[in-house]
Design an enzyme around this catalytic site. Structure first.
Site, mmCIF file in Angstrom:
data_model
loop_
_atom_site.group_PDB
_atom_site.id
_atom_site.type_symbol
_atom_site.label_atom_id
_atom_site.label_comp_id
_atom_site.label_asym_id
_atom_site.label_seq_id
_atom_site.Cartn_x
_atom_site.Cartn_y
_atom_site.Cartn_z
ATOM 1 C CB ALA A 144 -43.705 19.744 18.900
ATOM 2 C CE1 TYR A 145 -48.738 14.706 23.599
ATOM 3 C CE2 TYR A 145 -50.533 16.304 23.581
ATOM 4 C CZ TYR A 145 -50.053 15.048 23.881
ATOM 5 O OH TYR A 145 -50.883 14.116 24.459
ATOM 6 C CB SER A 146 -51.478 19.753 19.481
ATOM 7 O OG SER A 146 -51.759 19.896 20.860
ATOM 8 C CB SER A 148 -46.883 14.617 17.069
ATOM 9 O OG SER A 148 -47.303 14.572 18.423
#
Length: 226
Positions: A144-146, A148
């Site tokens: 999710a983080y990367s 985004s």
């Protein structure tokens, strides 16, 4: 002296940027969900209040304040971010949505609201991550983080193209590991090669001067390879 808006200022890199820019005499609007750390600094050059980048009312308030108090701003630094370290198979759509609301949609909406008040010779700097850069090392749990951070990189490239004839300039700094509370929460015990203070020095200098050399660029800020 410049008029500078920074998000994510309650700790880490954002907090250090506020102190450094104020010490240099710049005017700063510091926006974060937790305004207490900046308020405790009691710096006359700094204005702050509780700010949620996912809340349209908060975004409108920031734009109206800039319009009323400053008229125009010189620099916007998108430093606010949300990091989720969770295996993909254990992540939900809601998890992804929460991360993207902060790291992508909030960045887009705050930029949209502030653009009428950012000087055409100004600079919008978005803090991304090496994890969002194609071909860089990737780590389990950061889907999710990367992703985004990859999305916001492309968004900035598109802004630079859309506003290349009128300004302002748009650039991305893709950071490697920095020793912050966010990193410690996601990767307990990991020791990063750079401190928040050191990275804040680099970002503030780039925000003030980098648009003379770059527009629409993604600059890796990492001492590791790839």
């Amino acid at each position: 002296m410049s008029k500078i808006i920074i998000t994510g200022t309650s700790r880490g890199i954002g907090f250090e940027m506020v102190k450094q820019l104020a010490a240099a005499g710049h005017q700063v609007l510091a926006l974060s969900r937790n305004d207490a750390p900046v308020l405790k600094l009691n710096l006359p050059e700094v204005t702050t209040w509780c700010f949620d980048i996912t809340d349209p009312d908060h975004i409108n308030k920031a734009a109206e304040w800039v319009k009323t108090e400053w008229g125009t701003a010189d620099i916007l630094i998108h430093n606010a971010g949300m990091l989720l370290n969770r295996p993909f198979r254990e992540s939900s759509v809601a998890d992804f949505r929460e991360v993207y609301e902060v790291n992508v949609f909030g960045v887009a909406e705050l930029t949209r609201a502030l653009l009428p008040y950012i000087d055409t010779a100004g600079h919008v700097v978005t803090i991304s991550s090496m994890g969002g850069v194609q071909g860089s090392a990737k780590f389990p749990g950061l889907a999710a983080y990367s992703s985004s951070k990859g999305a916001v990189i492309t968004l900035v490239e598109l802004w630079a193209e859309e506003f290349k004839d009128t300004g302002p300039s748009f650039n991305v700094l893709a950071l490697g590991a920095v020793q912050t509370e966010m990193l410690e929460a996601a990767f307990p015990g990991y020791q990063a090669p750079l401190t928040a203070y050191q990275m804040a020095e680099y970002i503030t200098d780039f925000a003030l001067t980098g648009h003379a050399y770059y527009n629409g660029k993604i600059l890796p800020v990492s001492n590791s390879t790839p």
